[in-house]
Design a protein around this motif. Structure first.
Motif, PDB file in Angstrom:
ATOM      1  N   HIS A 139      -1.001  19.390  13.995  1.00 61.23           N
ATOM      2  CA  HIS A 139      -0.972  20.678  14.681  1.00 61.23           C
ATOM      3  C   HIS A 139      -1.166  21.823  13.691  1.00 61.23           C
ATOM      4  O   HIS A 139      -1.847  22.812  13.999  1.00 61.23           O
ATOM      5  N   SER A 140      -0.593  21.691  12.487  1.00 58.68           N
ATOM      6  CA  SER A 140      -0.784  22.723  11.464  1.00 58.68           C
ATOM      7  C   SER A 140      -2.238  22.762  11.006  1.00 58.68           C
ATOM      8  O   SER A 140      -2.830  23.839  10.846  1.00 58.68           O
ATOM      9  N   LEU A 141      -2.828  21.587  10.795  1.00 54.24           N
ATOM     10  CA  LEU A 141      -4.227  21.514  10.399  1.00 54.24           C
ATOM     11  C   LEU A 141      -5.133  22.110  11.472  1.00 54.24           C
ATOM     12  O   LEU A 141      -6.052  22.886  11.174  1.00 54.24           O
ATOM     13  N   ARG A 142      -4.880  21.732  12.718  1.00 56.94           N
ATOM     14  CA  ARG A 142      -5.716  22.210  13.820  1.00 56.94           C
ATOM     15  C   ARG A 142      -5.601  23.732  13.960  1.00 56.94           C
ATOM     16  O   ARG A 142      -6.624  24.431  14.135  1.00 56.94           O
ATOM     17  N   SER A 143      -4.404  24.270  13.869  1.00 58.09           N
ATOM     18  CA  SER A 143      -4.218  25.718  13.947  1.00 58.09           C
ATOM     19  C   SER A 143      -4.953  26.428  12.815  1.00 58.09           C
ATOM     20  O   SER A 143      -5.576  27.478  13.014  1.00 58.09           O
TER      21      SER A 143
END
Length: 307
Positions: A139-143
């Motif tokens: 989720h951090s990577l995608r954001s």
């Protein structure tokens, strides 16, 4: 001066900010990549499918990790590596480094002073780090990637905040992973020692011992040193030298053959190692033991014409 490595000591000593250099999604099918390297740190995250990542450390030969859905590997700058896909694999890759600190956002050093898991992550240099993600890292990577796309690849302050959040999440995940293994550390080391004792008579590599207990070589080495106070190589050398002493003292095996019996490599290397370990050459040690046995009324191990 810009920094590519996540484990550069300057990150904990001076003020730097993180910076993204490249990011992309890629679907791979039956692909075999050549070894290459980057001057930045890379994260390779598996979204679907599986792959094998191989990399080269200081010791000879490549190390490798098989990654499945929800697993990722962090590869430090300048580490030669390659991707092998047998089938299908969709990945998200991010390459980043660090630049001298500017702006209002706290530096990496400031974050590390407040966040122990980040400080611990940065403090230990490693070629790679492989972890299973409970979705937080993804989720951090995608954001981060969505923000960079929104800003046209130059995400100003928010992308740096998201990258710092990503590094903190990875630091916490690494800490949690190591804590979950801590109760088993003694068993892993015990099993490794058993493997050394059973296989000391032939060439051994740390990678082979680590594979026997299903741990990464670097992690097993850290466990081994913390549990025994010695490196695995030092422990293996102790085993071999003690076995060599026993063979010289109690058997008639020719000295020229003892190195083969204990897996110590060439005869010249064995002789040098034995003298360093006992302060005597193998010939001197056997002669001293024979003299002692004769003084006790016991037969010598073998005739004195051995060489």
């Amino acid at each position: 001066m810009n920094i590519g490595s996540l484990f550069a000591s300057a990150l904990l000593e001076e003020h730097y900010s993180p910076r993204i250099y490249a990011y992309y999604f890629k679907h791979w099918n039956d692909y075999d990549m050549a070894f290459h390297r980057h001057d930045s740190t890379e994260i390779m995250y598996v979204i679907h499918g599986s792959c094998v990542v191989e990399w080269q450390e200081e010791r000879p030969g490549p190390a490798s990790a098989r990654l499945g859905k929800g697993e990722f590997i962090l590869l430090d700058a300048e580490v030669p590596h390659r991707l092998v896909v047998d089938g299908s694999c969709r990945m998200l890759n991010v390459e980043f480094g660090f630049v001298p600190h500017k702006g209002e956002l706290p530096s990496v050093k400031t974050f590390a002073e407040k966040e122990a898991s980040l400080r611990e992550l940065l403090a230990v240099r490693r070629a790679s780090l492989t972890l299973q993600d409970p979705d937080e890292v993804y989720h951090s990577l995608r954001s981060l990637v969505l923000e960079l796309d929104y800003q046209g690849g130059d995400g100003k302050m928010l992308d740096r905040m998201l990258l710092m959040q990503l590094l903190i999440r990875i630091g916490r995940l690494r800490s949690e992973s190591e804590r979950s293994l801590a109760p088993q550390a003694g068993q892993y080391v015990k099993a490794s020692i058993a493997y050394l004792v059973q296989n000391y008579d032939r060439p051994l590599t740390i990678r082979e011992v680590a594979a026997s207990v299903s741990l990464h070589p670097g992690y097993l080495q850290r466990l081994f040193k913390s549990q025994t106070g010695r490196t695995m190589i030092e422990y293996l050398t102790d085993i071999r030298m003690e076995k060599a002493k026993m063979l010289l003292e109690r058997t008639a095996i020719p000295i020229a053959d003892v190195s083969d019996y204990v897996g110590a490599g060439s005869r010249a290397y064995f002789h040098a190692l034995f003298k360093k370990y006992t302060s005597m050459t193998p010939v001197e040690y056997r002669a001293a033991m024979d003299k002692q046995r004769l003084s006790e009324g016991l037969p010598a191990a073998m005739e004195s014409d051995d060489s």
